[in-house]
Write an enzyme that holds these catalytic residues in place. Structure first.
Site, short mmCIF file in Angstrom:
data_model
loop_
_atom_site.label_atom_id
_atom_site.label_comp_id
_atom_site.label_asym_id
_atom_site.label_seq_id
_atom_site.Cartn_x
_atom_site.Cartn_y
_atom_site.Cartn_z
CG ASP A 155 -40.73 21.79 -19.92
OD1 ASP A 155 -41.95 21.56 -19.89
OD2 ASP A 155 -40.25 22.92 -19.75
CG HIS A 203 -42.46 27.09 -13.80
ND1 HIS A 203 -42.35 26.76 -15.13
CD2 HIS A 203 -42.36 28.44 -13.73
CE1 HIS A 203 -42.19 27.87 -15.84
NE2 HIS A 203 -42.19 28.90 -15.02
CG LEU A 262 -49.60 13.95 -22.12
CD1 LEU A 262 -50.38 12.82 -21.45
CD2 LEU A 262 -48.86 13.42 -23.35
#
Ligand code: DOR
Ligand code: ZN
Length: 425
Positions: A305, A179, A64
């Site tokens: 993503d 990740h 965001l």
């Protein structure tokens, strides 16, 4: 708020194994009943003939950019993009500025979230400042309602440290979202290492950079018994590793993104940085394996993503930051590239975008069972549309699906029984 009836839609709710014509009765903020015909008087009606009625999408991988990089996106524009795409809940990633590793930043997001259109779940930084060193304060995270930890954007480089992340997160009841990237192997690569990177003479990112760390996380989860969730899987090898680990009973879950089942590195020949993300678009054999993983349950969810970057930043192909926006196109990309070609049924796609992520995160939602929050997406599954970047609600227009013709258009989105989005054109 009274009662609201969503009448005669085609309801798909994987949680109740429903797939057929039903009425959905909502009272206030919650689902009251789903049944073939509701006859009682209600305050309001939405005619859903010819529409797919599904639980709101839960996107557990969203950047965001707020606080700190609000020229790319902010909490409000990000959530507007979300509900435009039928996303009613999202998990926001901690690589903000400052990182989500402190009370003030968490409180700031929670304060703005109250006025945002979608529900925001917070992913805290696995290590302070995403430095890979000191662990975040997981007890504080838990107390404040954070539900996961990650250093997304980067790996936790040390295996020893990652083991601590898994153990401490398990103790605190937080999910670990990893990740997977070996930075030594990436070594400055900007696109997939293969024929395209060779032809273009740019440094490539070998699949091994992803697969090595996927393998490491699986071994750590197996050894400790602490669960791990593998982010944005892009390779054949990682898909196979996760499939085999699940068969052995390792507590591993995984996600992939629409761009990894839709496209290959051939897109990069355009030298357009909107096709650059990390991990990168790979090869046809990777796409085929990702699709197999989606079919056979190797993947638990499809996420976006969503990674907004400004036009300016994306102008220089080689120097641009990685990422594509995705919130407004994920469902339509799933219909276009998975359901229409016959790879999976629409029911499975809905499951991967609703119930799947709800289970991984252990959050409410992803189901239309009586008593659940009335978070829904009403979709015209037959509508074709072309993705026009300038029409995206997101502040950034870096869509990997730009000018693509997709199928399936969100007509209404409801959050807690309130209509937060109505399609206007
Ligand atoms: O493409 C990406 N963009 N991959 C990541 O891991 C991080 C993300 C971002 O924050 O821009
Ligand atoms: Zn990532």
């Amino acid at each position: 708020m009274g009662t609201l009836l969503i009448r005669n839609g085609y309801v798909i709710d994987p949680a109740q194994k429903l797939s057929g014509h039903y009425d959905v009765l909502i009272e206030g903020t919650r689902i009251l009943r789903v049944e073939p015909k509701v006859t009682e008087r209600v305050d309001r009606v939405i005619e859903a003939r010819n529409l797919l009625v599904m639980p709101g999408i839960i996107d557990m991988h969203v950047h965001l950019r707020d606080p700190g990089q609000t020229e790319k996106e902010d909490i409000y524009t990000g959530c507007n993009a979300a509900v435009t795409g039928g996303v009613t809940s999202l998990l926001c990633m901690p690589n903000t500025r400052p990182a989500i590793d402190n009370r003030e930043t968490i409180a700031y997001i929670q304060r703005l979230a109250q006025k945002a259109k979608a529900k925001i779940y917070i992913c805290g930084a696995a290590t302070k400042g995403l430095s890979g060193e000191e662990l975040g304060d997981y007890e504080m995270y838990r107390e404040l309602g954070v539900c996961a930890v990650s250093d997304d954007g980067r790996p936790v480089e040390s295996a020893e440290q990652m083991e601590q992340v898994l153990l401490k997160a398990q103790q605190a009841g937080l999910r670990v979202v990893s990740h997977c990237e070996d930075l030594a192997i990436v070594n400055g690569g900007i696109i997939h290492k293969g024929s395209v990177s060779e032809d273009m003479q740019v440094r490539g990112i070998d699949r091994l950079s992803e697969d090595r760390i996927t393998q490491r996380e699986i071994e750590l989860a197996e050894r400790t018994g602490a669960p791990v969730h593998i982010c944005h899987v892009s390779t054949k090898g990682s898909t196979e590793l996760i499939r085999a680990a699940k068969k052995r009973g390792v507590p591993v879950t995984a996600e992939t993104c629409p761009h990894y089942f839709a496209y290959t590195h051939e897109k990069l020949r355009s030298q357009d940085a909107d096709y650059r993300m990390n991990p990168p678009l790979r090869e046809p054999e990777d796409v085929a394996e990702i699709i197999r993983g989606i079919q056979d349950g190797t993947f638990d969810c499809i996420v976006t993503d969503h990674a907004p970057h400004t036009k300016r930043e994306k102008m220089d192909f080689r120097k641009a930051p990685n990422g594509t926006v995705g919130l407004e196109t994920s469902l339509a990309a799933g219909i276009r590239f998975l359901v229409e070609p016959g790879h999976i049924k629409l029911e499975r796609l809905v499951e991967l975008m609703t119930l799947g992520p709800a289970r991984v995160l252990g959050i409410e939602g992803g189901s239309l069972e009586p008593g659940m929050a009335a978070d829904l997406a009403l979709v015209d599954p037959k509508a074709f549309w072309t993705v026009l970047p300038e029409r995206l609600q997101s502040k950034s227009k870096n869509s990997v699906f730009k000018f693509e013709r997709l199928q399936g258009r969100v007509k209404y989105t409801l959050v807690n029984g309130e209509i937060v989005y109505v399609m206007r054109y």
